[in-house]
Scaffold this motif. Structure first.
Motif, PDB file in Angstrom:
ATOM      1  N   MET A 181       3.247   9.707   6.878  1.00 13.30           N
ATOM      2  CA  MET A 181       2.012   8.939   6.816  1.00 13.30           C
ATOM      3  C   MET A 181       2.190   7.863   5.749  1.00 13.30           C
ATOM      4  SD  MET A 181      -1.901  10.203   6.011  1.00 13.30           S
ATOM      5  CE  MET A 181      -1.770  11.562   7.135  1.00 13.30           C
ATOM      6  N   LEU A 182       1.840   6.639   6.114  1.00 11.66           N
ATOM      7  CA  LEU A 182       1.936   5.488   5.215  1.00 11.66           C
ATOM      8  C   LEU A 182       0.543   4.897   5.031  1.00 11.66           C
ATOM      9  CD1 LEU A 182       4.945   3.783   7.081  1.00 11.66           C
ATOM     10  CD2 LEU A 182       5.068   5.329   5.114  1.00 11.66           C
ATOM     11  N   TYR A 183       0.290   4.358   3.849  1.00 13.54           N
ATOM     12  CA  TYR A 183      -1.026   3.757   3.615  1.00 13.54           C
ATOM     13  C   TYR A 183      -0.912   2.620   2.607  1.00 13.54           C
ATOM     14  CZ  TYR A 183      -1.396   5.902  -0.990  1.00 13.54           C
ATOM     15  OH  TYR A 183      -1.184   6.239  -2.300  1.00 13.54           O
ATOM     16  N   ARG A 184      -1.896   1.720   2.647  1.00 12.86           N
ATOM     17  CA  ARG A 184      -1.976   0.592   1.719  1.00 12.86           C
ATOM     18  C   ARG A 184      -2.798   1.006   0.503  1.00 12.86           C
ATOM     19  NH1 ARG A 184      -1.441  -4.890   3.538  1.00 12.86           N
ATOM     20  NH2 ARG A 184      -2.165  -5.357   1.438  1.00 12.86           N
ATOM     21  N   PRO A 185      -2.167   1.290  -0.636  1.00 14.93           N
ATOM     22  CA  PRO A 185      -2.911   1.741  -1.809  1.00 14.93           C
ATOM     23  C   PRO A 185      -3.833   0.673  -2.397  1.00 14.93           C
ATOM     24  CG  PRO A 185      -0.623   1.365  -2.379  1.00 14.93           C
ATOM     25  CD  PRO A 185      -0.728   1.205  -0.887  1.00 14.93           C
ATOM     26  N   ASP A 186      -3.592  -0.589  -2.065  1.00 11.08           N
ATOM     27  CA  ASP A 186      -4.473  -1.649  -2.544  1.00 11.08           C
ATOM     28  C   ASP A 186      -5.731  -1.780  -1.685  1.00 11.08           C
ATOM     29  OD1 ASP A 186      -2.632  -2.520  -0.521  1.00 11.08           O
ATOM     30  OD2 ASP A 186      -3.167  -4.606  -0.950  1.00 11.08           O
ATOM     31  N   ARG A 187      -5.775  -1.054  -0.570  1.00 12.55           N
ATOM     32  CA  ARG A 187      -6.918  -1.157   0.340  1.00 12.55           C
ATOM     33  C   ARG A 187      -7.661   0.160   0.555  1.00 12.55           C
ATOM     34  NH1 ARG A 187      -4.633  -5.169   5.063  1.00 12.55           N
ATOM     35  NH2 ARG A 187      -4.522  -7.032   3.763  1.00 12.55           N
ATOM     36  N   LEU A 188      -7.009   1.293   0.354  1.00 16.99           N
ATOM     37  CA  LEU A 188      -7.696   2.570   0.533  1.00 16.99           C
ATOM     38  C   LEU A 188      -7.079   3.650  -0.342  1.00 16.99           C
ATOM     39  CD1 LEU A 188      -6.428   4.617   3.351  1.00 16.99           C
ATOM     40  CD2 LEU A 188      -6.312   2.209   3.842  1.00 16.99           C
ATOM     41  N   ALA A 189      -7.870   4.671  -0.583  1.00 14.93           N
ATOM     42  CA  ALA A 189      -7.403   5.801  -1.388  1.00 14.93           C
ATOM     43  C   ALA A 189      -6.375   6.599  -0.594  1.00 14.93           C
ATOM     44  CB  ALA A 189      -8.582   6.693  -1.759  1.00 14.93           C
ATOM     45  N   ARG A 190      -5.504   7.275  -1.311  1.00 13.91           N
ATOM     46  CA  ARG A 190      -4.490   8.102  -0.671  1.00 13.91           C
ATOM     47  C   ARG A 190      -5.180   9.157   0.210  1.00 13.91           C
ATOM     48  NH1 ARG A 190       0.344  11.070  -4.024  1.00 13.91           N
ATOM     49  NH2 ARG A 190       1.836  11.006  -2.313  1.00 13.91           N
ATOM     50  N   PRO A 191      -4.909   9.144   1.520  1.00 11.88           N
ATOM     51  CA  PRO A 191      -5.636  10.025   2.432  1.00 11.88           C
ATOM     52  C   PRO A 191      -5.246  11.504   2.326  1.00 11.88           C
ATOM     53  CG  PRO A 191      -4.053   8.694   3.625  1.00 11.88           C
ATOM     54  CD  PRO A 191      -4.028   8.221   2.215  1.00 11.88           C
ATOM     55  N   THR A 192      -4.034  11.773   1.892  1.00  8.35           N
ATOM     56  CA  THR A 192      -3.548  13.138   1.750  1.00  8.35           C
ATOM     57  C   THR A 192      -2.399  13.122   0.751  1.00  8.35           C
ATOM     58  OG1 THR A 192      -2.744  15.084   2.970  1.00  8.35           O
ATOM     59  CG2 THR A 192      -1.955  12.955   3.712  1.00  8.35           C
ATOM     60  N   ASP A 193      -2.075  14.275   0.203  1.00  5.69           N
ATOM     61  CA  ASP A 193      -1.062  14.296  -0.861  1.00  5.69           C
ATOM     62  C   ASP A 193       0.342  13.957  -0.374  1.00  5.69           C
ATOM     63  OD1 ASP A 193      -0.597  16.663   0.502  1.00  5.69           O
ATOM     64  OD2 ASP A 193      -0.610  17.923  -1.282  1.00  5.69           O
ATOM     65  N   TRP A 194       0.590  13.974   0.917  1.00  7.10           N
ATOM     66  CA  TRP A 194       1.928  13.648   1.420  1.00  7.10           C
ATOM     67  C   TRP A 194       2.037  12.226   1.979  1.00  7.10           C
ATOM     68  CZ3 TRP A 194       2.188  13.354   6.888  1.00  7.10           C
ATOM     69  CH2 TRP A 194       1.146  13.977   7.581  1.00  7.10           C
ATOM     70  N   ALA A 195       0.971  11.437   1.837  1.00  9.11           N
ATOM     71  CA  ALA A 195       1.019  10.044   2.289  1.00  9.11           C
ATOM     72  C   ALA A 195       1.826   9.203   1.300  1.00  9.11           C
ATOM     73  CB  ALA A 195      -0.391   9.488   2.427  1.00  9.11           C
ATOM     74  N   VAL A 196       2.591   8.257   1.839  1.00 10.64           N
ATOM     75  CA  VAL A 196       3.479   7.403   1.044  1.00 10.64           C
ATOM     76  C   VAL A 196       2.923   5.976   1.046  1.00 10.64           C
ATOM     77  CG1 VAL A 196       5.829   6.443   0.950  1.00 10.64           C
ATOM     78  CG2 VAL A 196       5.478   8.829   1.639  1.00 10.64           C
ATOM     79  N   PRO A 197       2.843   5.344  -0.126  1.00  9.00           N
ATOM     80  CA  PRO A 197       2.301   3.981  -0.175  1.00  9.00           C
ATOM     81  C   PRO A 197       3.208   2.967   0.521  1.00  9.00           C
ATOM     82  CG  PRO A 197       2.856   4.770  -2.394  1.00  9.00           C
ATOM     83  CD  PRO A 197       3.191   5.867  -1.444  1.00  9.00           C
TER      84      PRO A 197
END
Length: 167
Positions: free
Chosen positions: A53-69
């Protein structure tokens, strides 16, 4: 046919079934395909593991502890001739690729499937993600698209045991 469990994401004619809910979704412009090829716009039929799982840390909070920015310069190689085909790479990168850190919000949250990964068969298609849709009913390039709210809800609840099942 794979037997689905409550933690699986199952594509149905009515939407994506997960955790007792039916979430509206979009599929690839090429429909569901059994013989996926690079650029065909098809969503590959089968049972696919969720591998990241990948996410934009500048746009949303980390969705789960295994998500990678997703960092500036993160790319996904979609060049079937390159040794890094269907892998995340870093800029600068000359071969064909897709930018993961986009100006639009399409990839603010991305769930990565194991389609043709980690040892890609060249030309079989790259990057089958679960990400937000452009708009309801607008097809993807082969990925699964969800409403942003539904995607965030689902991301907090999936596990490494969850699978994407596309009958």
């Amino acid at each position: 046919m794979t037997r689905a469990t409550v933690q699986d994401l199952v594509v149905t004619p009515m939407g994506l079934r997960f955790a007792g809910r039916l979430l509206p979704c979009t599929l690839g412009r090429g429909g569901v395909v059994s013989d996926k090829r690079e650029g065909d716009g098809g969503t590959p039929r089968g049972t696919h593991r969720l591998v990241g799982m990948l996410y934009r840390p500048d746009r949303l909070a980390r969705p789960t502890d295994w998500a990678v920015p997703i960092r500036p310069g993160d790319l996904w190689c979609d060049d079937p001739k390159h040794e890094d085909y269907n892998l995340m790479v870093r800029a600068p990168f000359e071969p064909s690729h897709e930018r993961l850190r986009r100006a639009d919000p399409l990839y603010d949250l991305v769930i990565v499937t194991d389609w043709n990964w980690p040892r890609a068969e060249r030309g079989r298609g790259s990057a089958i993600f679960i990400h937000r849709w452009r708009n309801p009913g607008v097809p993807t390039e082969g990925c699964i698209g969800l409403a942003p709210r539904d995607l965030r809800w689902m991301a907090r609840r999936i596990t490494y045991e969850s699978r994407l099942i596309v009958p």
